[in-house]
Scaffold this motif. Sequence first.
Motif, PDB file in Angstrom:
ATOM      1  N   THR A  37      14.845   4.676   9.473  1.00  0.00           N
ATOM      2  CA  THR A  37      13.508   4.316   9.944  1.00  0.00           C
ATOM      3  C   THR A  37      12.456   4.678   8.901  1.00  0.00           C
ATOM      4  O   THR A  37      11.594   3.861   8.566  1.00  0.00           O
ATOM      5  N   LEU A  38      12.544   5.896   8.377  1.00  0.00           N
ATOM      6  CA  LEU A  38      11.581   6.294   7.350  1.00  0.00           C
ATOM      7  C   LEU A  38      11.774   5.498   6.066  1.00  0.00           C
ATOM      8  O   LEU A  38      10.804   5.161   5.385  1.00  0.00           O
ATOM      9  N   GLY A  39      13.012   5.181   5.756  1.00  0.00           N
ATOM     10  CA  GLY A  39      13.275   4.337   4.585  1.00  0.00           C
ATOM     11  C   GLY A  39      12.661   2.955   4.740  1.00  0.00           C
ATOM     12  O   GLY A  39      12.101   2.404   3.793  1.00  0.00           O
ATOM     13  N   ALA A  40      12.753   2.416   5.948  1.00  0.00           N
ATOM     14  CA  ALA A  40      12.147   1.109   6.206  1.00  0.00           C
ATOM     15  C   ALA A  40      10.631   1.174   6.079  1.00  0.00           C
ATOM     16  O   ALA A  40       9.997   0.273   5.512  1.00  0.00           O
ATOM     17  N   LEU A  41      10.037   2.244   6.586  1.00  0.00           N
ATOM     18  CA  LEU A  41       8.580   2.406   6.468  1.00  0.00           C
ATOM     19  C   LEU A  41       8.159   2.552   5.009  1.00  0.00           C
ATOM     20  O   LEU A  41       7.149   1.988   4.583  1.00  0.00           O
ATOM     21  N   MET A  42       8.935   3.308   4.250  1.00  0.00           N
ATOM     22  CA  MET A  42       8.610   3.469   2.829  1.00  0.00           C
ATOM     23  C   MET A  42       8.797   2.146   2.073  1.00  0.00           C
ATOM     24  O   MET A  42       8.017   1.827   1.179  1.00  0.00           O
ATOM     25  N   THR A  43       9.809   1.375   2.445  1.00  0.00           N
ATOM     26  CA  THR A  43      10.011   0.059   1.828  1.00  0.00           C
ATOM     27  C   THR A  43       8.834  -0.857   2.136  1.00  0.00           C
ATOM     28  O   THR A  43       8.353  -1.591   1.256  1.00  0.00           O
ATOM     29  N   PHE A  44       8.374  -0.813   3.375  1.00  0.00           N
ATOM     30  CA  PHE A  44       7.196  -1.595   3.750  1.00  0.00           C
ATOM     31  C   PHE A  44       5.996  -1.182   2.909  1.00  0.00           C
ATOM     32  O   PHE A  44       5.246  -2.031   2.423  1.00  0.00           O
ATOM     33  N   GLY A  45       5.818   0.111   2.735  1.00  0.00           N
ATOM     34  CA  GLY A  45       4.693   0.599   1.920  1.00  0.00           C
ATOM     35  C   GLY A  45       4.785   0.122   0.488  1.00  0.00           C
ATOM     36  O   GLY A  45       3.793  -0.316  -0.095  1.00  0.00           O
ATOM     37  N   LEU A  46       5.963   0.192  -0.090  1.00  0.00           N
ATOM     38  CA  LEU A  46       6.154  -0.274  -1.461  1.00  0.00           C
ATOM     39  C   LEU A  46       5.896  -1.778  -1.562  1.00  0.00           C
ATOM     40  O   LEU A  46       5.235  -2.246  -2.500  1.00  0.00           O
ATOM     41  N   ALA A  47       6.389  -2.519  -0.597  1.00  0.00           N
ATOM     42  CA  ALA A  47       6.155  -3.966  -0.591  1.00  0.00           C
ATOM     43  C   ALA A  47       4.665  -4.270  -0.476  1.00  0.00           C
ATOM     44  O   ALA A  47       4.155  -5.175  -1.148  1.00  0.00           O
ATOM     45  N   ALA A  48       3.958  -3.513   0.352  1.00  0.00           N
ATOM     46  CA  ALA A  48       2.511  -3.719   0.487  1.00  0.00           C
ATOM     47  C   ALA A  48       1.799  -3.467  -0.832  1.00  0.00           C
ATOM     48  O   ALA A  48       0.896  -4.211  -1.213  1.00  0.00           O
ATOM     49  N   LEU A  49       2.209  -2.415  -1.545  1.00  0.00           N
ATOM     50  CA  LEU A  49       1.594  -2.129  -2.846  1.00  0.00           C
ATOM     51  C   LEU A  49       1.863  -3.245  -3.853  1.00  0.00           C
ATOM     52  O   LEU A  49       0.967  -3.660  -4.596  1.00  0.00           O
ATOM     53  N   ILE A  50       3.078  -3.741  -3.870  1.00  0.00           N
ATOM     54  CA  ILE A  50       3.427  -4.807  -4.822  1.00  0.00           C
ATOM     55  C   ILE A  50       2.652  -6.080  -4.512  1.00  0.00           C
ATOM     56  O   ILE A  50       2.109  -6.719  -5.417  1.00  0.00           O
ATOM     57  N   VAL A  51       2.589  -6.437  -3.247  1.00  0.00           N
ATOM     58  CA  VAL A  51       1.848  -7.642  -2.864  1.00  0.00           C
ATOM     59  C   VAL A  51       0.373  -7.481  -3.203  1.00  0.00           C
ATOM     60  O   VAL A  51      -0.260  -8.405  -3.730  1.00  0.00           O
ATOM     61  N   ARG A  52      -0.185  -6.313  -2.920  1.00  0.00           N
ATOM     62  CA  ARG A  52      -1.593  -6.058  -3.224  1.00  0.00           C
ATOM     63  C   ARG A  52      -1.859  -6.208  -4.722  1.00  0.00           C
ATOM     64  O   ARG A  52      -2.842  -6.809  -5.133  1.00  0.00           O
ATOM     65  N   GLU A  53      -0.965  -5.679  -5.548  1.00  0.00           N
ATOM     66  CA  GLU A  53      -1.126  -5.785  -7.004  1.00  0.00           C
ATOM     67  C   GLU A  53      -1.084  -7.247  -7.444  1.00  0.00           C
ATOM     68  O   GLU A  53      -1.877  -7.680  -8.269  1.00  0.00           O
ATOM     69  N   GLN A  54      -0.166  -8.019  -6.892  1.00  0.00           N
ATOM     70  CA  GLN A  54      -0.069  -9.430  -7.259  1.00  0.00           C
ATOM     71  C   GLN A  54      -1.317 -10.194  -6.830  1.00  0.00           C
ATOM     72  O   GLN A  54      -1.808 -11.052  -7.571  1.00  0.00           O
ATOM     73  N   VAL A  55      -1.825  -9.897  -5.657  1.00  0.00           N
ATOM     74  CA  VAL A  55      -3.042 -10.560  -5.171  1.00  0.00           C
ATOM     75  C   VAL A  55      -4.225 -10.205  -6.061  1.00  0.00           C
ATOM     76  O   VAL A  55      -5.012 -11.080  -6.445  1.00  0.00           O
ATOM     77  N   ASN A  56      -4.343  -8.940  -6.417  1.00  0.00           N
ATOM     78  CA  ASN A  56      -5.451  -8.527  -7.289  1.00  0.00           C
ATOM     79  C   ASN A  56      -5.351  -9.175  -8.664  1.00  0.00           C
ATOM     80  O   ASN A  56      -6.358  -9.588  -9.237  1.00  0.00           O
ATOM     81  N   ARG A  57      -4.124  -9.267  -9.186  1.00  0.00           N
ATOM     82  CA  ARG A  57      -3.934  -9.911 -10.488  1.00  0.00           C
ATOM     83  C   ARG A  57      -4.305 -11.394 -10.410  1.00  0.00           C
ATOM     84  O   ARG A  57      -4.972 -11.932 -11.297  1.00  0.00           O
ATOM     85  N   HIS A  58      -3.904 -12.068  -9.318  1.00  0.00           N
ATOM     86  CA  HIS A  58      -4.232 -13.479  -9.147  1.00  0.00           C
ATOM     87  C   HIS A  58      -5.750 -13.664  -9.028  1.00  0.00           C
ATOM     88  O   HIS A  58      -6.314 -14.599  -9.615  1.00  0.00           O
ATOM     89  N   ARG A  59      -6.402 -12.789  -8.285  1.00  0.00           N
ATOM     90  CA  ARG A  59      -7.865 -12.869  -8.160  1.00  0.00           C
ATOM     91  C   ARG A  59      -8.535 -12.718  -9.518  1.00  0.00           C
ATOM     92  O   ARG A  59      -9.495 -13.428  -9.827  1.00  0.00           O
ATOM     93  N   ALA A  60      -8.036 -11.784 -10.317  1.00  0.00           N
ATOM     94  CA  ALA A  60      -8.613 -11.578 -11.655  1.00  0.00           C
ATOM     95  C   ALA A  60      -8.408 -12.822 -12.519  1.00  0.00           C
ATOM     96  O   ALA A  60      -9.326 -13.248 -13.234  1.00  0.00           O
ATOM     97  N   HIS A  61      -7.210 -13.428 -12.449  1.00  0.00           N
ATOM     98  CA  HIS A  61      -6.953 -14.659 -13.213  1.00  0.00           C
ATOM     99  C   HIS A  61      -7.899 -15.771 -12.770  1.00  0.00           C
ATOM    100  O   HIS A  61      -8.455 -16.496 -13.600  1.00  0.00           O
ATOM    101  N   MET A  62      -8.076 -15.906 -11.469  1.00  0.00           N
ATOM    102  CA  MET A  62      -8.949 -16.969 -10.959  1.00  0.00           C
ATOM    103  C   MET A  62     -10.415 -16.709 -11.325  1.00  0.00           C
ATOM    104  O   MET A  62     -11.151 -17.655 -11.614  1.00  0.00           O
ATOM    105  N   ALA A  63     -10.832 -15.449 -11.325  1.00  0.00           N
ATOM    106  CA  ALA A  63     -12.205 -15.125 -11.726  1.00  0.00           C
ATOM    107  C   ALA A  63     -12.417 -15.461 -13.203  1.00  0.00           C
ATOM    108  O   ALA A  63     -13.454 -16.029 -13.577  1.00  0.00           O
TER     109      ALA A  63
END
Length: 142
Positions: A37-63
């Motif tokens: 259960t904790l591993g799944a929560l930590m995986t979710f957290g890591l996935a959220a960080l990766i997605v956030r980084e990709q979104v921020n990078r895409h926003r910077a490219h579009m800007a």
Amino acid sequence: MNYAATLAVLVVLAFWFPLSERLGAQLGIPEAVVASTLGALMTFGLAALIVREQVNRHRAHMANLTAARAQVMAEPEDPRSYFLNGEHLAAMLLRVGRRREAAEVIDRYARLGGARESEIIRLQEALSSAERRQRRARGDHA
């Protein structure tokens, strides 16, 4: 959820992992269930960080892309206006997958009097490479 909140959740999960494992053992919950259960929560957290980084990078490219387009619109006859922070507008367009628009920008840039031949050739090669990758991805081998 912003970056600081995501990081805080991950820190809390990391801190509480051993404590929750002991608590679960005391309550009769198997260690494997607590760990997974904790591993799944930590995986979710890591996935959220990766997605956030990709979104921020895409926003910077579009800007940057928007700023470069505005710069070209302001001075369409100046070859230097096609560059933003040392990167050509067509290269930015190719990075986000807009090959047709990049081809148009390369053609306009090539018609300018002060355009560098080496830069035009480099951009045309990048465009050809992007088109070959697209054909390969679709399964065309011609």
